[in-house]
Design a protein around this motif. Structure first.
Motif, PDB file in Angstrom:
ATOM      1  N   ILE A   1       0.838  -1.205   0.000  1.00 55.83           N
ATOM      2  CA  ILE A   1       0.000   0.000   0.000  1.00 55.83           C
ATOM      3  C   ILE A   1       0.869   1.249   0.000  1.00 55.83           C
ATOM      4  N   VAL A   2       1.875   1.275   0.845  1.00 53.45           N
ATOM      5  CA  VAL A   2       2.783   2.431   0.909  1.00 53.45           C
ATOM      6  C   VAL A   2       3.474   2.632  -0.441  1.00 53.45           C
ATOM      7  N   ALA A   3       3.912   1.547  -1.070  1.00 56.89           N
ATOM      8  CA  ALA A   3       4.576   1.647  -2.374  1.00 56.89           C
ATOM      9  C   ALA A   3       3.631   2.222  -3.421  1.00 56.89           C
ATOM     10  N   GLU A   4       2.354   1.792  -3.394  1.00 55.38           N
ATOM     11  CA  GLU A   4       1.398   2.314  -4.373  1.00 55.38           C
ATOM     12  C   GLU A   4       1.105   3.796  -4.132  1.00 55.38           C
ATOM     13  N   VAL A   5       0.986   4.191  -2.883  1.00 54.29           N
ATOM     14  CA  VAL A   5       0.751   5.613  -2.568  1.00 54.29           C
ATOM     15  C   VAL A   5       1.927   6.453  -3.052  1.00 54.29           C
ATOM     16  N   ARG A   6       3.131   5.970  -2.826  1.00 53.65           N
ATOM     17  CA  ARG A   6       4.314   6.704  -3.301  1.00 53.65           C
ATOM     18  C   ARG A   6       4.298   6.850  -4.823  1.00 53.65           C
TER      19      ARG A   6
ATOM     20  N   VAL B   1       1.658   6.844  -6.829  1.00 53.66           N
ATOM     21  CA  VAL B   1       0.613   7.792  -7.218  1.00 53.66           C
ATOM     22  C   VAL B   1       1.084   9.222  -6.979  1.00 53.66           C
ATOM     23  N   LEU B   2       1.726   9.461  -5.850  1.00 52.18           N
ATOM     24  CA  LEU B   2       2.236  10.808  -5.561  1.00 52.18           C
ATOM     25  C   LEU B   2       3.314  11.225  -6.557  1.00 52.18           C
ATOM     26  N   ARG B   3       4.205  10.276  -6.927  1.00 54.22           N
ATOM     27  CA  ARG B   3       5.247  10.576  -7.920  1.00 54.22           C
ATOM     28  C   ARG B   3       4.625  10.979  -9.252  1.00 54.22           C
ATOM     29  N   ARG B   4       3.600  10.210  -9.689  1.00 55.72           N
ATOM     30  CA  ARG B   4       2.933  10.530 -10.952  1.00 55.72           C
ATOM     31  C   ARG B   4       2.271  11.908 -10.886  1.00 55.72           C
ATOM     32  N   ALA B   5       1.684  12.245  -9.731  1.00 60.40           N
ATOM     33  CA  ALA B   5       1.022  13.544  -9.589  1.00 60.40           C
ATOM     34  C   ALA B   5       2.033  14.682  -9.686  1.00 60.40           C
ATOM     35  N   VAL B   6       3.187  14.494  -9.069  1.00 63.54           N
ATOM     36  CA  VAL B   6       4.230  15.525  -9.122  1.00 63.54           C
ATOM     37  C   VAL B   6       4.722  15.693 -10.556  1.00 63.54           C
ATOM     38  N   HIS B   7       4.927  14.589 -11.268  1.00 63.54           N
ATOM     39  CA  HIS B   7       5.394  14.658 -12.662  1.00 63.54           C
ATOM     40  C   HIS B   7       4.330  15.241 -13.575  1.00 63.54           C
ATOM     41  N   ALA B   8       3.087  15.159 -13.187  1.00 65.62           N
ATOM     42  CA  ALA B   8       2.007  15.702 -14.014  1.00 65.62           C
ATOM     43  C   ALA B   8       1.760  17.169 -13.705  1.00 65.62           C
ATOM     44  N   GLY B   9       2.653  17.774 -12.943  1.00 68.35           N
ATOM     45  CA  GLY B   9       2.515  19.199 -12.660  1.00 68.35           C
ATOM     46  C   GLY B   9       1.859  19.473 -11.320  1.00 68.35           C
ATOM     47  N   GLY B  10       1.740  18.459 -10.484  1.00 65.98           N
ATOM     48  CA  GLY B  10       1.194  18.665  -9.146  1.00 65.98           C
ATOM     49  C   GLY B  10      -0.292  18.904  -9.116  1.00 65.98           C
ATOM     50  N   HIS B  11      -0.963  18.559 -10.206  1.00 64.19           N
ATOM     51  CA  HIS B  11      -2.410  18.741 -10.236  1.00 64.19           C
ATOM     52  C   HIS B  11      -3.083  17.743  -9.295  1.00 64.19           C
TER      53      HIS B  11
END
Length: 147
Positions: free
Chosen positions: A123-128, A130-140
């Motif tokens: 679960i922690v790995a998946e949350v990380r 998702v957060l990485r993808r959000a940051v790369h997508a411009g933090g939206h």
């Protein structure tokens, strides 16, 4: 005499009335009464005026209640799976109405973990991720699947 209802525990006497105490909250429940003459028996024991016994004027099963209506409608995501039960119990047919847009849901493979620790680590790995993808997508917004 084996008493199962004790004054100031299951009930209190206020203003010459037996009032039930909620067993979970400890609060007095004005207007509530016990059935089958129990309330009147406790009133007699406490020497307060007896109230009239309340009862059901009629009882109706859920299938009989539903059958009283000429048309029944509702929305649920699980009626299709219970269609045979609706038919058998209520003599109702289930009508599926397609969505106005294609379903965007993806069915993922079932993930099994031998221990709770392994599950929490995943679960922690998946949350990380998702957060990485959000940051790369411009933090939206962090909406998964809505890129």
């Amino acid at each position: 005499m084996n008493q199962r209802f004790f004054r100031d525990q299951q009930y209190v006497v206020l203003d010459a009335k037996v009032q039930i105490v909620d067993e979970y909250t400890g609060r007095v429940q004005p207007g509530r009464t016990w059935n089958d003459g129990l309330h009147q028996a406790i009133e007699a024991r406490e020497r307060v005026p007896l109230t009239a016994e309340t009862g059901h004027l009629a009882r109706v099963t859920m299938p009989d209640f539903v059958r009283r209506f000429p048309l029944v409608a509702g929305m649920t995501g699980t009626a299709r799976e219970a269609a045979s039960e609706f038919r058998r119990l209520y003599d109702l047919r289930v009508k599926s109405i397609p969505t106005h847009r294609p379903n965007r849901r993806r069915t993922l493979a079932t993930a099994l973990y031998p221990t709770s620790d392994d599950k929490l680590t995943a679960i922690v790995a998946e949350v990380r991720q998702v957060l990485r993808r959000a940051v790369h997508a411009g933090g939206h917004a962090l909406h998964r699947g809505f890129s």
